[in-house]
Design a protein around this motif. Structure first.
Motif, PDB file in Angstrom:
ATOM      1  N   MET A   1      22.428 -67.588 -34.038  1.00 36.41           N
ATOM      2  CA  MET A   1      23.440 -66.540 -34.214  1.00 36.41           C
ATOM      3  C   MET A   1      23.886 -66.435 -35.669  1.00 36.41           C
ATOM      4  O   MET A   1      24.059 -65.347 -36.204  1.00 36.41           O
ATOM      5  CB  MET A   1      24.652 -66.821 -33.321  1.00 36.41           C
ATOM      6  N   LEU A   2      24.067 -67.573 -36.318  1.00 38.89           N
ATOM      7  CA  LEU A   2      24.550 -67.592 -37.695  1.00 38.89           C
ATOM      8  C   LEU A   2      23.480 -67.211 -38.705  1.00 38.89           C
ATOM      9  O   LEU A   2      23.788 -67.000 -39.881  1.00 38.89           O
ATOM     10  CB  LEU A   2      25.105 -68.982 -38.035  1.00 38.89           C
ATOM     11  N   SER A   3      22.216 -67.137 -38.262  1.00 35.31           N
ATOM     12  CA  SER A   3      21.147 -66.764 -39.184  1.00 35.31           C
ATOM     13  C   SER A   3      21.252 -65.306 -39.616  1.00 35.31           C
ATOM     14  O   SER A   3      20.696 -64.905 -40.633  1.00 35.31           O
ATOM     15  CB  SER A   3      19.781 -67.017 -38.544  1.00 35.31           C
ATOM     16  N   GLY A   4      21.955 -64.492 -38.800  1.00 39.54           N
ATOM     17  CA  GLY A   4      22.167 -63.097 -39.158  1.00 39.54           C
ATOM     18  C   GLY A   4      20.987 -62.195 -38.886  1.00 39.54           C
ATOM     19  O   GLY A   4      20.990 -61.029 -39.290  1.00 39.54           O
ATOM     20  N   ALA A   5      19.965 -62.686 -38.219  1.00 34.33           N
ATOM     21  CA  ALA A   5      18.795 -61.861 -37.924  1.00 34.33           C
ATOM     22  C   ALA A   5      19.136 -60.804 -36.874  1.00 34.33           C
ATOM     23  O   ALA A   5      20.139 -60.904 -36.159  1.00 34.33           O
ATOM     24  CB  ALA A   5      17.643 -62.729 -37.446  1.00 34.33           C
ATOM     25  N   GLU A   6      18.284 -59.806 -36.774  1.00 31.39           N
ATOM     26  CA  GLU A   6      18.507 -58.730 -35.823  1.00 31.39           C
ATOM     27  C   GLU A   6      18.426 -59.256 -34.383  1.00 31.39           C
ATOM     28  O   GLU A   6      17.539 -60.036 -34.036  1.00 31.39           O
ATOM     29  CB  GLU A   6      17.453 -57.631 -36.013  1.00 31.39           C
ATOM     30  N   GLY A   7      19.378 -58.834 -33.542  1.00 27.06           N
ATOM     31  CA  GLY A   7      19.378 -59.213 -32.140  1.00 27.06           C
ATOM     32  C   GLY A   7      20.015 -60.543 -31.835  1.00 27.06           C
ATOM     33  O   GLY A   7      19.988 -60.996 -30.684  1.00 27.06           O
ATOM     34  N   THR A   8      20.610 -61.190 -32.840  1.00 27.73           N
ATOM     35  CA  THR A   8      21.206 -62.500 -32.587  1.00 27.73           C
ATOM     36  C   THR A   8      22.472 -62.425 -31.754  1.00 27.73           C
ATOM     37  O   THR A   8      22.909 -63.443 -31.213  1.00 27.73           O
ATOM     38  CB  THR A   8      21.518 -63.216 -33.917  1.00 27.73           C
ATOM     39  N   ASP A   9      23.079 -61.236 -31.636  1.00 30.96           N
ATOM     40  CA  ASP A   9      24.275 -61.105 -30.809  1.00 30.96           C
ATOM     41  C   ASP A   9      23.958 -61.317 -29.329  1.00 30.96           C
ATOM     42  O   ASP A   9      24.855 -61.612 -28.530  1.00 30.96           O
ATOM     43  CB  ASP A   9      24.923 -59.727 -30.999  1.00 30.96           C
ATOM     44  N   ALA A  10      22.679 -61.193 -28.952  1.00 31.54           N
ATOM     45  CA  ALA A  10      22.282 -61.343 -27.553  1.00 31.54           C
ATOM     46  C   ALA A  10      21.548 -62.649 -27.287  1.00 31.54           C
ATOM     47  O   ALA A  10      21.064 -62.858 -26.170  1.00 31.54           O
ATOM     48  CB  ALA A  10      21.403 -60.168 -27.118  1.00 31.54           C
ATOM     49  N   VAL A  11      21.458 -63.546 -28.280  1.00 27.44           N
ATOM     50  CA  VAL A  11      20.659 -64.757 -28.095  1.00 27.44           C
ATOM     51  C   VAL A  11      21.276 -65.672 -27.046  1.00 27.44           C
ATOM     52  O   VAL A  11      20.551 -66.348 -26.288  1.00 27.44           O
ATOM     53  CB  VAL A  11      20.486 -65.503 -29.440  1.00 27.44           C
ATOM     54  N   ALA A  12      22.609 -65.709 -26.931  1.00 23.92           N
ATOM     55  CA  ALA A  12      23.245 -66.537 -25.904  1.00 23.92           C
ATOM     56  C   ALA A  12      22.903 -66.023 -24.511  1.00 23.92           C
ATOM     57  O   ALA A  12      22.573 -66.795 -23.607  1.00 23.92           O
ATOM     58  CB  ALA A  12      24.760 -66.566 -26.106  1.00 23.92           C
TER      59      ALA A  12
ATOM     60  N   LEU B   1      14.857 -74.156 -38.534  1.00 29.96           N
ATOM     61  CA  LEU B   1      13.730 -73.463 -37.910  1.00 29.96           C
ATOM     62  C   LEU B   1      14.089 -72.080 -37.391  1.00 29.96           C
ATOM     63  O   LEU B   1      13.199 -71.329 -36.969  1.00 29.96           O
ATOM     64  CB  LEU B   1      13.187 -74.307 -36.741  1.00 29.96           C
ATOM     65  N   SER B   2      15.372 -71.720 -37.388  1.00 32.38           N
ATOM     66  CA  SER B   2      15.778 -70.440 -36.808  1.00 32.38           C
ATOM     67  C   SER B   2      15.175 -69.255 -37.564  1.00 32.38           C
ATOM     68  O   SER B   2      14.661 -68.308 -36.954  1.00 32.38           O
ATOM     69  CB  SER B   2      17.307 -70.337 -36.795  1.00 32.38           C
ATOM     70  N   ALA B   3      15.208 -69.293 -38.915  1.00 31.37           N
ATOM     71  CA  ALA B   3      14.646 -68.191 -39.705  1.00 31.37           C
ATOM     72  C   ALA B   3      13.131 -68.081 -39.534  1.00 31.37           C
ATOM     73  O   ALA B   3      12.613 -66.980 -39.292  1.00 31.37           O
ATOM     74  CB  ALA B   3      15.022 -68.355 -41.179  1.00 31.37           C
ATOM     75  N   PRO B   4      12.352 -69.178 -39.638  1.00 27.19           N
ATOM     76  CA  PRO B   4      10.910 -69.065 -39.394  1.00 27.19           C
ATOM     77  C   PRO B   4      10.565 -68.559 -37.993  1.00 27.19           C
ATOM     78  O   PRO B   4       9.594 -67.820 -37.818  1.00 27.19           O
ATOM     79  CB  PRO B   4      10.406 -70.501 -39.598  1.00 27.19           C
ATOM     80  N   LEU B   5      11.367 -68.960 -37.008  1.00 30.03           N
ATOM     81  CA  LEU B   5      11.116 -68.495 -35.642  1.00 30.03           C
ATOM     82  C   LEU B   5      11.298 -66.992 -35.540  1.00 30.03           C
ATOM     83  O   LEU B   5      10.460 -66.288 -34.944  1.00 30.03           O
ATOM     84  CB  LEU B   5      12.057 -69.212 -34.672  1.00 30.03           C
ATOM     85  N   ASP B   6      12.374 -66.471 -36.134  1.00 32.48           N
ATOM     86  CA  ASP B   6      12.607 -65.026 -36.115  1.00 32.48           C
ATOM     87  C   ASP B   6      11.481 -64.276 -36.812  1.00 32.48           C
ATOM     88  O   ASP B   6      11.007 -63.248 -36.329  1.00 32.48           O
ATOM     89  CB  ASP B   6      13.948 -64.699 -36.785  1.00 32.48           C
ATOM     90  N   ARG B   7      11.058 -64.802 -37.968  1.00 36.01           N
ATOM     91  CA  ARG B   7       9.975 -64.145 -38.706  1.00 36.01           C
ATOM     92  C   ARG B   7       8.670 -64.167 -37.915  1.00 36.01           C
ATOM     93  O   ARG B   7       7.929 -63.180 -37.885  1.00 36.01           O
ATOM     94  CB  ARG B   7       9.771 -64.822 -40.062  1.00 36.01           C
TER      95      ARG B   7
ATOM     96  N   LEU C   1       6.402 -59.481 -30.894  1.00 37.52           N
ATOM     97  CA  LEU C   1       6.924 -59.889 -29.586  1.00 37.52           C
ATOM     98  C   LEU C   1       8.395 -59.538 -29.472  1.00 37.52           C
ATOM     99  O   LEU C   1       9.101 -59.417 -30.486  1.00 37.52           O
ATOM    100  CB  LEU C   1       6.724 -61.394 -29.396  1.00 37.52           C
ATOM    101  N   PRO C   2       8.913 -59.377 -28.245  1.00 35.94           N
ATOM    102  CA  PRO C   2      10.323 -59.038 -28.058  1.00 35.94           C
ATOM    103  C   PRO C   2      11.238 -60.146 -28.573  1.00 35.94           C
ATOM    104  O   PRO C   2      10.898 -61.336 -28.506  1.00 35.94           O
ATOM    105  CB  PRO C   2      10.462 -58.883 -26.530  1.00 35.94           C
ATOM    106  N   GLN C   3      12.421 -59.768 -29.064  1.00 41.14           N
ATOM    107  CA  GLN C   3      13.374 -60.742 -29.574  1.00 41.14           C
ATOM    108  C   GLN C   3      13.884 -61.664 -28.479  1.00 41.14           C
ATOM    109  O   GLN C   3      14.293 -62.799 -28.754  1.00 41.14           O
ATOM    110  CB  GLN C   3      14.554 -60.001 -30.224  1.00 41.14           C
ATOM    111  N   THR C   4      13.842 -61.207 -27.212  1.00 38.75           N
ATOM    112  CA  THR C   4      14.315 -62.040 -26.106  1.00 38.75           C
ATOM    113  C   THR C   4      13.479 -63.307 -25.940  1.00 38.75           C
ATOM    114  O   THR C   4      13.921 -64.263 -25.304  1.00 38.75           O
ATOM    115  CB  THR C   4      14.267 -61.258 -24.781  1.00 38.75           C
ATOM    116  N   LEU C   5      12.296 -63.331 -26.539  1.00 36.35           N
ATOM    117  CA  LEU C   5      11.444 -64.520 -26.449  1.00 36.35           C
ATOM    118  C   LEU C   5      12.104 -65.724 -27.120  1.00 36.35           C
ATOM    119  O   LEU C   5      11.830 -66.868 -26.748  1.00 36.35           O
ATOM    120  CB  LEU C   5      10.083 -64.231 -27.084  1.00 36.35           C
ATOM    121  N   VAL C   6      12.990 -65.471 -28.091  1.00 30.42           N
ATOM    122  CA  VAL C   6      13.700 -66.568 -28.749  1.00 30.42           C
ATOM    123  C   VAL C   6      14.524 -67.342 -27.723  1.00 30.42           C
ATOM    124  O   VAL C   6      14.516 -68.573 -27.675  1.00 30.42           O
ATOM    125  CB  VAL C   6      14.616 -66.028 -29.863  1.00 30.42           C
TER     126      VAL C   6
END
Length: 366
Positions: free
Chosen positions: A88-99, A240-246, A253-258
């Motif tokens: 969530m704190l990484s600021g990447a797109e879609g992080t508001d729904a990661v929880a 690892l959060s930033a490399p995972l998003d990239r 792939l969809p962001q929900t995969l995170v």
């Protein structure tokens, strides 16, 4: 084979190796885009998760119930929350729904994937397995309520943005979830503990097969290694959060995969324990672990992350997409039927595995 009087060396070695990798990244000798960093970091993250759970199990065996269950639940929840908040704190797109994606994935994995494997494994060997109805019905009642409050109701609340509670609604719902989970935990570990144990179950664990209590040295070691392992999990997850998003974005792939990957990592140790219990004809233990994991994810992780989001002034999307709501309703409905008879067969396990396969399909191809 390790002795029940000694701690496996890997559970101490891996967190320290993780600390070395973290230190090298902090001083700039390794970079989060380098394969030399990414591969060891991913492996050591998984190893640190397993080490954390093992040390929590040792401490739990020492202090007994109900504190043992509380320590293990707190350990797993802290890992899950740390992974969610770091992304969530990484600021990447879609992080508001990661929880939402993580906890929803956890519910689908445990109630379909893990329980499906348990029922198929147990049914294949023993044909039919039995468990106590009181435990399953109590857990499912709480789970259904928490799931609806967390994932369904935000879609119909009009005070906040789309699929989100207003901050006041989020605060009250989070407190309600914490209170309800706390009451369930009290019932499970104190008031009606007999509902959740088998007649021959004396809390025998895989690590202490002959009811040996951990020695003082083991307890002291685990008391130090548990917070250290958790710290390594948190630091590695943040790196690892930033490399995972990239990586997910580059693969299209969809962001929900995170969220699915976080949930799978956190639930892996408990999933293995559940399937092992089913192989030993201890389906009651499997069901307790499965339902307990789902309840802790919603009853603890969602409220804690919500309170952090409120404190930081960040948006938190909880409402499910339409296809996700259908899968949640189907899962709760089938789980109620499966666990509503007190006996399980391989057919019920096959049904849950089919639902899980469709969940994976919809995650990869929405």
């Amino acid at each position: 084979m390790h002795s029940p009087r000694s701690i496996p060396r890997w559970s101490v070695l891996l967190p320290f190796l993780a600390a070395v990798v973290v230190a090298l990244e902090i001083v700039g000798l390794l970079h989060d885009t380098s394969v030399v960093f990414l591969v060891p970091a991913v492996l050591l993250l998984g190893g640190s998760v397993f080490a954390s759970v093992l040390h929590a199990e040792i401490l739990g065996a020492k202090v007994g119930e109900p504190m043992g269950s509380i320590i293990l639940a707190g350990c797993v929840t802290l890992i899950e929350v740390a992974l969610i908040v770091s992304i969530m704190l990484s600021g990447a797109e879609g992080t508001d729904a990661v929880a939402r994606d993580t906890v929803f994935s956890a519910v689908m994995i445990v109630l379909n994937g893990i329980i499906g494997l348990c029922l198929v494994a147990g049914g294949r060997i023993y044909h039919e397995q039995s468990f106590k109805l009181a435990a399953a019905t109590a857990a499912l009642a709480v789970l259904g309520t928490l799931s609806t409050l967390a994932f369904v109701l935000p879609n119909f609340a009009i005070s906040g943005p789309a699929r989100q509670y207003s901050w006041a609604q989020l605060l009250v719902v989070s407190i309600c979830c914490l209170v309800l989970y706390g009451v369930f935990l009290f019932v499970q570990t104190v008031r009606h503990r007999n509902y959740f144990t088998e007649e021959t179950d004396e809390e025998e664990g895989d690590f202490f097969p002959d009811h040996h209590a951990p020695s003082r040295r083991m307890t002291a070691t685990s008391a130090v290694m548990l917070p250290f392992s958790l710290l390594m999990v948190i630091l590695l997850a943040e790196m690892l959060s930033a490399p995972l998003d990239r990586g997910i974005a580059a693969a299209g792939l969809p962001q929900t995969l995170v969220g699915v990957m976080i949930a799978a990592l956190v639930l892996l140790p408990e999933g293995i324990s559940s399937v092992q219990a089913a192989f030993k004809n201890r389906i009651q233990q499997s069901i307790n672990l499965v339902l307990g994991s789902a309840l802790a994810s919603i009853g603890l992780s969602i409220p804690i992350v919500a309170l952090i989001s409120i404190a930081l002034g960040r948006q938190m999307t909880l409402g499910l997409e339409p296809e996700q709501m259908v899968m949640l309703i189907l899962t709760l409905f089938v789980s109620t039927i499966t666990l509503g008879t007190g006996r399980t067969t391989v057919l019920q396990g096959a049904v849950h595995l089919v639902i899980f396969a469709v969940f994976v399909l919809l995650t990869l191809v929405p």
